[in-house]
Write an enzyme that holds these catalytic residues in place. Structure first.
Site, PDB file in Angstrom:
ATOM      1  N   CYS A 172      42.029  72.514  75.729  1.00 14.18           N
ATOM      2  CA  CYS A 172      40.754  73.216  75.864  1.00 14.18           C
ATOM      3  C   CYS A 172      40.046  73.151  74.521  1.00 14.18           C
ATOM      4  O   CYS A 172      40.431  73.852  73.579  1.00 14.18           O
ATOM      5  CB  CYS A 172      40.974  74.667  76.297  1.00 14.18           C
ATOM      6  SG  CYS A 172      39.442  75.595  76.469  1.00 14.18           S
TER       7      CYS A 172
ATOM      8  N   CYS B  90      32.480  72.606  78.402  1.00 11.45           N
ATOM      9  CA  CYS B  90      33.861  72.123  78.424  1.00 11.45           C
ATOM     10  C   CYS B  90      34.029  71.185  77.235  1.00 11.45           C
ATOM     11  O   CYS B  90      33.447  70.092  77.210  1.00 11.45           O
ATOM     12  CB  CYS B  90      34.166  71.406  79.738  1.00 11.45           C
ATOM     13  SG  CYS B  90      35.841  70.703  79.818  1.00 11.45           S
ATOM     14  N   GLY B  91      34.795  71.630  76.243  1.00  8.67           N
ATOM     15  CA  GLY B  91      34.950  70.843  75.024  1.00  8.67           C
ATOM     16  C   GLY B  91      35.682  69.542  75.236  1.00  8.67           C
ATOM     17  O   GLY B  91      35.240  68.478  74.805  1.00  8.67           O
TER      18      GLY B  91
ATOM     19  N   GLY C 286      35.974  68.082  78.038  1.00  5.30           N
ATOM     20  CA  GLY C 286      35.126  67.298  78.921  1.00  5.30           C
ATOM     21  C   GLY C 286      34.031  66.571  78.168  1.00  5.30           C
ATOM     22  O   GLY C 286      33.667  65.433  78.515  1.00  5.30           O
TER      23      GLY C 286
ATOM     24  N   GLU D 184      35.652  72.380  86.143  1.00 10.00           N
ATOM     25  CA  GLU D 184      36.999  72.407  85.578  1.00 10.00           C
ATOM     26  C   GLU D 184      38.024  72.783  86.644  1.00 10.00           C
ATOM     27  O   GLU D 184      37.779  73.670  87.465  1.00 10.00           O
ATOM     28  CB  GLU D 184      37.078  73.409  84.418  1.00 10.00           C
ATOM     29  CG  GLU D 184      36.274  73.009  83.204  1.00 10.00           C
ATOM     30  CD  GLU D 184      36.652  73.822  81.983  1.00 10.00           C
ATOM     31  OE1 GLU D 184      37.874  73.992  81.747  1.00 10.00           O
ATOM     32  OE2 GLU D 184      35.755  74.291  81.275  1.00 10.00           O
TER      33      GLU D 184
ATOM     34  N   HIS E 148      40.633  63.855  83.007  1.00  5.04           N
ATOM     35  CA  HIS E 148      39.190  63.938  83.212  1.00  5.04           C
ATOM     36  C   HIS E 148      38.697  62.760  84.029  1.00  5.04           C
ATOM     37  O   HIS E 148      39.144  61.617  83.826  1.00  5.04           O
ATOM     38  CB  HIS E 148      38.440  63.932  81.876  1.00  5.04           C
ATOM     39  CG  HIS E 148      38.605  65.187  81.087  1.00  5.04           C
ATOM     40  ND1 HIS E 148      37.759  66.268  81.199  1.00  5.04           N
ATOM     41  CD2 HIS E 148      39.548  65.536  80.170  1.00  5.04           C
ATOM     42  CE1 HIS E 148      38.171  67.228  80.386  1.00  5.04           C
ATOM     43  NE2 HIS E 148      39.251  66.809  79.750  1.00  5.04           N
TER      44      HIS E 148
END
Length: 277
Positions: A73, A219-220, A222, A210, A161
């Site tokens: 995350c 979303c980091g 992401g 997510e 992802h």
């Protein structure tokens, strides 16, 4: 049980300090904490724990709103860094290392005070993501979903992802198509699904559904995944840096041209402190 409510570009967290040996929250407790009507409300729960290696100041784990565990995350990493600095466990003006389930991450400060996290290199090998039924990495994968062919890139940033390039994120079917892809047997561990709109070589817009949390304001990992996939296609110039515009704010992503290491910078904010009865 004391907690801190924090957010990174709107991606919000309940942070618990478990370094005294307090056990990790159960899935049921995670769901209670994350409930926005009857609990504190958050996308994920972050637990701060003793470091696994001497080089790190602390480790942390990530629990989704549905109680499932996550491997990475990015926004949470910045919040953990800010929490440790405020606590005095990490230096305010020097770099330090924190540990996630995905490995060790060096933390530095940008000139504007933002925390910058070394997120490691993106991994495209199907076994690393993981992707089922695929032997070799591809620039683009195709999957039939509800009678339409969906084309996407896939990558691991310590968690899986899928990245779908769209003309405009405003009208992208984030909830429906994102959930359908997350349920696909092609992703045996499910995935985070990003919808990316390229505005310029140094600017993209992004929305992310997510796994275990639904669509979040940011979303980091992401953002890192989207830049990695788009850079591999020549759509963005990651070596010079890319601003990723998310519903909750902007993150700044840069990829080292020699090692492929991705660095993510952005805000980390404290909202309030409290005690769970």
């Amino acid at each position: 049980m004391r907690f801190s409510k924090m957010h990174g570009a709107g991606n919000d967290f309940v942070v618990l300090d478990l370094r005294d040996g307090t056990p990790a929250p159960t899935p049921a407790l995670c769901e209670q904490l994350a409930d926005r009507h009857f609990g504190i409300g958050c996308d994920q729960i972050l637990t701060i724990e003793p470091p696994q290696h001497a080089a790190a100041v602390a480790s942390y784990r990530i629990w989704n709103a549905d109680g499932s565990a996550s491997g990475q995350c990015g926004n949470g990493a910045r919040c953990i860094a800010a929490w440790l600095v405020r606590d005095g466990s990490a230096p305010a003006a020097e770099g330090f290392v924190i540990e996630s389930p995905a490995g060790q991450h060096a933390v530095t400060r940008a000139s504007n005070g933002d925390f910058v996290i070394d997120m490691g290199a993106a991994r495209f090998a199907p076994a690393d993501i993981p992707l089922a039924g695929v032997a070799a990495a591809q620039d683009e994968y195709a999957l039939d979903i509800d009678g339409q062919t969906l084309r996407f890139g896939a990558v691991s940033m310590g968690n899986p992802h899928a990245v779908i390039e769209v003309d405009a994120v405003a009208g992208a079917p984030v909830a429906t198509l994102g959930a359908a892809l997350q349920r696909s047997s092609m992703f045996p561990e499910s995935c985070n699904v990003g919808f990316a709109e390229v505005r310029a070589p140094d600017h993209i817009r992004l929305r992310v559904n997510e796994r275990g949390a639904g669509e979040t304001l940011a979303c980091g990992s992401g953002a890192c995944a989207a830049v990695a996939v788009l850079a591999a296609r020549g759509r963005v110039d990651a070596a010079r840096g890319v601003t990723v515009e998310l519903p909750g704010g902007c993150l700044h992503i840069r990829q080292a041209s020699d090692s492929g290491t991705i660095f993510m910078g952005g805000p980390a904010a404290f909202v309030f402190e409290g005690e769970w009865p």
